[in-house]
Design a protein around this motif. Structure first.
Motif, short mmCIF file in Angstrom:
data_model
loop_
_atom_site.label_atom_id
_atom_site.label_comp_id
_atom_site.label_asym_id
_atom_site.label_seq_id
_atom_site.Cartn_x
_atom_site.Cartn_y
_atom_site.Cartn_z
N GLY A 10 0.81 -1.21 0.00
CA GLY A 10 0.00 0.00 0.00
C GLY A 10 0.84 1.26 0.00
N VAL A 11 1.94 1.24 0.74
CA VAL A 11 2.82 2.41 0.78
C VAL A 11 3.69 2.48 -0.47
CG1 VAL A 11 4.71 3.51 2.04
CG2 VAL A 11 2.84 2.43 3.30
N PRO A 35 -6.30 3.38 -3.17
CA PRO A 35 -5.04 3.41 -2.42
C PRO A 35 -4.07 2.33 -2.89
CG PRO A 35 -6.80 2.50 -1.08
CD PRO A 35 -7.45 3.04 -2.32
N GLY A 36 -2.83 2.47 -2.46
CA GLY A 36 -1.81 1.51 -2.89
C GLY A 36 -2.10 0.09 -2.47
N ARG A 60 -3.10 5.55 -6.98
CA ARG A 60 -4.03 6.68 -6.83
C ARG A 60 -4.17 7.51 -8.10
NH1 ARG A 60 -6.28 7.54 -1.83
NH2 ARG A 60 -5.17 6.61 -0.06
N GLN A 77 -3.73 8.34 3.51
CA GLN A 77 -2.51 7.62 3.19
C GLN A 77 -1.86 7.06 4.44
OE1 GLN A 77 0.16 9.86 0.76
NE2 GLN A 77 -1.34 10.24 -0.85
N GLU A 116 1.48 3.33 -3.65
CA GLU A 116 0.55 4.46 -3.53
C GLU A 116 0.72 5.47 -4.66
OE1 GLU A 116 -2.49 6.48 -1.19
OE2 GLU A 116 -1.50 4.57 -0.79
#
Length: 408
Positions: A72-73, A86-87, A80, A182, A76
């Motif tokens: 996700g980080v 989201p990531g 997006r 985020q 990202e």
């Protein structure tokens, strides 16, 4: 209010009528029902269960270990801007592309339960992660049905390009909704922030490895049992409708519609089967008795893969019912996916046809030497008209007025 009640009454009558009809047919033809049930059970046990069980268990473990937060980080900045999710959605995309349906809807629901997605982001994510897996496209369809491994490359290319296109289109759905926050602070290094997010997620989960593994297996088996039930009941439903002759009526109407659009009428029967179950439809259209060109068969199979079949629709609706992610956007995305799949088949066929035909052709085959448009080119013109009308509907679907009525 009275109008809503009237619609609800008609829906009740319709659903009750379908249930009563199915029960009567099962009572009148128990032997046929038993045979079709065994056939559906065999498909589930021999193909679906062993192929999906490892992916379901692995996905549950990765979510417990915090890998979703890691991706996700890291992803990202990609997810997006392109898809407005989201990531963490990249994890769903990756697993869904490998394992196929209904993994995308299941993981999207899990992320929604963990508050990693908003409702709008979950609906966008489900719309372009409901894909067929490469194992099904290459193994079952290309090799098993058509006995041509190169055909799998053609179908996969068309399917996944149209899938990405659907995702890019659905980013405009409910565009005014606020995005999910985020993970972590932007001031930190991206990789360090991703590792810390994964560690915090694992600590927050708190389950020991034994408990996590046991619950992953339990959840995977329960989901697969639900999928098996849908496969069996739709196998019985489709076979009995064919046995009593109801699908023949739909086939006659569809054959007339196909002739209007210059499509071979012999594809009507496979289309009816593919609408209910894409595996059955792909098998029927691959048979030598179906008199149609390989191009027409590829167009139809691409449409089946994009539509998913009512069997997959029922599975997705059942999974989504556990969250506030709605089914209607998924249904619209499937219609959009079908149009894109057919359009990309026409556009990419001059490039990919040498993989499945001995004599490569070009775009000029769509025009006859007499100057009159061929059946394929007329079909393409009709397709452009359908895509144009669908674009108008899509504009209405993503309008603020429609979105306000659907979010109340």
């Amino acid at each position: 209010m009275e109008r809503i009640l009237d619609q609800s009454k008609w829906k009740t009558i319709l659903l009750a009528g379908v249930g009563i009809f199915l029960a009567l047919v099962l009572v009148l033809y128990p032997e046929e029902g038993f045979r079709s049930s065994v056939r559906g059970l065999k498909i589930w046990w021999d193909v679906v269960f062993p192929s999906l069980l490892p992916f379901f268990i692995t996905a549950e473990l990765l979510m417990g270990f915090g890998v979703v937060h890691l991706m996700g980080v890291l992803l990202e900045p990609l997810m997006r801007p392109l898809f407005r999710v989201p990531g963490a959605g990249a994890f769903v995309v990756a697993v869904a592309l490998i394992s196929g349906n209904p993994m995308g809807s299941k993981l999207s629901t899990r992320l929604r339960e963990q508050k990693l997605l908003t409702q709008a982001e979950g609906e966008r994510l489900v719309c372009f992660t409901s894909t067929s897996g490469p194992l099904f496209i290459f193994g079952a369809v290309a090799v098993g049905f058509f006995e041509n491994a190169k055909l799998g490359l053609v179908l996969a290319t068309i399917h996944y390009i149209s899938t990405i296109t659907v995702g890019l289109c659905m980013r405009f759905y409910r565009s005014d909704d606020p995005p999910s926050p985020q993970i972590g602070s932007r001031r930190e290094n991206l990789f360090i922030r991703a590792m810390r997010a994964m560690h915090r997620a694992r600590i927050k989960d708190g389950r020991p490895i034994g408990q996590l593994l046991g619950e992953a297996v339990t959840s995977a088996v329960q989901t697969l049992l639900m999928i098996g039930g849908f496969i069996i009941i739709f196998s019985v439903f489709v076979h009995l409708l064919t046995y009593v002759g109801i699908t023949k009526l739909f086939s006659i109407f569809l054959a007339f519609l196909f002739q209007t659009f210059s499509i071979p009428a012999t594809l009507a029967d496979p289309s009816i089967a593919g609408i209910f179950e894409m595996t059955l439809g792909s098998q029927v259209v691959s048979e030598p008795d179906v008199q149609a060109s390989i191009f027409a068969k590829i167009v139809l199979v691409s449409a089946f893969l994009a539509w998913n079949g009512f069997s997959i629709h029922a599975q997705v609706a059942s999974v989504l019912a556990k969250s506030d992610i709605r089914y209607k956007p998924y249904l619209f995305a499937r219609i959009l996916h079908v149009c894109f799949a057919i359009a990309f088949t026409f556009l990419l066929w001059p490039i990919l046809d040498h993989l499945v035909t001995e004599k490569p052709t070009s775009i000029t085959v769509f025009w006859n030497t007499t100057g009159e448009t061929s059946t394929e080119w007329r079909t393409y013109q009709y397709l452009c008209l359908i895509v144009f009308l669908l674009g108008i509907f899509y504009r209405f679907f993503t309008s603020k007025g429609y979105q306000k009525t659907t979010t109340r």
